[in-house]
Design a protein around this motif. Sequence first.
Motif, PDB file in Angstrom:
ATOM      1  N   GLY A  95     -88.041 113.792 -73.526  1.00 41.72           N
ATOM      2  CA  GLY A  95     -87.100 113.582 -72.430  1.00 41.72           C
ATOM      3  C   GLY A  95     -87.355 114.997 -72.069  1.00 41.72           C
TER       4      GLY A  95
ATOM      5  N   ILE B 219     -85.019 124.408 -77.877  1.00 38.18           N
ATOM      6  CA  ILE B 219     -86.440 123.937 -77.933  1.00 38.18           C
ATOM      7  C   ILE B 219     -86.702 123.819 -77.099  1.00 38.18           C
ATOM      8  CG2 ILE B 219     -86.375 121.805 -78.948  1.00 38.18           C
ATOM      9  CD1 ILE B 219     -88.160 122.514 -81.273  1.00 38.18           C
ATOM     10  N   LEU B 220     -88.338 124.095 -76.799  1.00 34.38           N
ATOM     11  CA  LEU B 220     -89.005 123.274 -75.785  1.00 34.38           C
ATOM     12  C   LEU B 220     -89.753 122.430 -76.053  1.00 34.38           C
ATOM     13  CD1 LEU B 220     -89.584 126.937 -73.721  1.00 34.38           C
ATOM     14  CD2 LEU B 220     -87.932 124.605 -73.210  1.00 34.38           C
TER      15      LEU B 220
ATOM     16  N   CYS C 273     -92.513 121.568 -79.154  1.00 30.31           N
ATOM     17  CA  CYS C 273     -91.420 120.157 -79.973  1.00 30.31           C
ATOM     18  C   CYS C 273     -93.103 118.866 -80.868  1.00 30.31           C
ATOM     19  CB  CYS C 273     -90.452 119.983 -78.976  1.00 30.31           C
ATOM     20  SG  CYS C 273     -89.350 118.545 -80.057  1.00 30.31           S
TER      21      CYS C 273
HETATM   22 FE1  SF4 Z   1     -88.098 115.620 -77.293  1.00 31.43          FE
HETATM   23 FE2  SF4 Z   1     -88.454 118.065 -78.469  1.00 31.43          FE
HETATM   24 FE3  SF4 Z   1     -88.767 117.852 -75.886  1.00 31.43          FE
HETATM   25 FE4  SF4 Z   1     -86.593 117.012 -76.316  1.00 31.43          FE
HETATM   26  S1  SF4 Z   1     -87.567 119.007 -76.738  1.00 31.43           S
HETATM   27  S2  SF4 Z   1     -87.416 116.683 -74.838  1.00 31.43           S
HETATM   28  S3  SF4 Z   1     -86.963 116.066 -78.470  1.00 31.43           S
HETATM   29  S4  SF4 Z   1     -90.548 117.099 -76.575  1.00 31.43           S
END
Ligand code: SF4
Length: 372
Positions: free
Chosen positions: A287, A334-335, A339
């Motif tokens: 996302g 967080i990117l 993640c």
């Molecule tokens: Fe998905 Fe993590 Fe990116 Fe958020 S930061 S959209 S949880 S992959």
Amino acid sequence: MNEEFEVTPYSVSGDIDYDELVERFGTKKIDDSLMERFARHGPIHPMLRRGIFYSHRDLDWILSEYEKGTGFTLYTGRGPSGPVHIGHTMPWMFAKYLQDTFKAKLWFQLTDDEKFMFYDHLSLEEAKKWAYDNALDIIALGFDPDLTNIFLDTEYIGTMYPTAVRAAKKINFSTIRAVFGFDNSNNIGSIFFTSIQTVPCFLESIAQGRNVPCLIPCGIDQDPHFRVTRDIAEGLGFYKPALVHAKLMPSLGGSEKMSTSTKMNDTIFMTDDEKTAKKKVMNAFTGGRVSVDEQRKEGGDPEICAVYQYNLYHFEPDDTKLAQLHADCKSGKILCGECKARLFEKIWKFLEHHQLEREKAKDKVNDFLIRD
Ligand code: SF4
């Protein structure tokens, strides 16, 4: 009403509205009072707490029977048409939790006959080969050999057949056609199959010579099979099986249900090596935003993100850490690259352990397999 999705045991399409599915199927949602009853018997599994196992039929009755001392048995299964992936193991891990918590006997059906009849490309020998392969993944999850019977339909048919024919006599083609959407092109084996699928609900009753309640943990897409079973159970002299239903684990590609036939790269198999699994996780649908700047400013969308969903379904059992991930994603703290790397570490730890246990399982097959 959202009419744009379809869920049957044989096909899932569209954007599933799980609340509406409860209405369509006529099941009940698991509510707080049911959850409190579970809590009396042990810790509540994260999949229950998080509403992944969210719907049921007669689960309250099963708990009452257990509390009265009658006990209950468990039944789940697998259609062996290829390797096992992580999505398949979700209801099985839940079955293990139920086995551990309630000391319940589990009947695990491998439907080699079904897969042969439904898949043109699959020979009966191949279906059987996959059944033995998949049994290793089941055993590797740590079921209690004293409380678990695994069987292939083609190898246990002598025990099952008398009950299957009694069941078959009570099921009309019109019912099967309406429930499964079959038409004149379906082979007659697939039409008969639901009577075979009915029998394991009653195997413990047959073995003990008394009526034993049965609980089936399964994906909600499998409910139609057991609606038919429930309709005829009492006429055969057995209790109606109870069910507890899970939502379907999404694929890494972001589609609703992971399946062996989804694109191979969207699905993590239990036998994937480290490099393969890593590539799949790092290419997962997220996302995230189109640029780092935008993501830092706007944040991501965990609700549509396969990486977040994997954490939710299985790989982050700690609710506080999961909530933190959700907040960090939404705030842009967080990117996605980091993640995904974190998720991969958890997945690989899980797969590495599983693959070791899978090797050991090769020496344990006869502790679990039953045949006529
Ligand atoms: Fe998905 Fe993590 Fe990116 Fe958020 S930061 S959209 S949880 S992959």
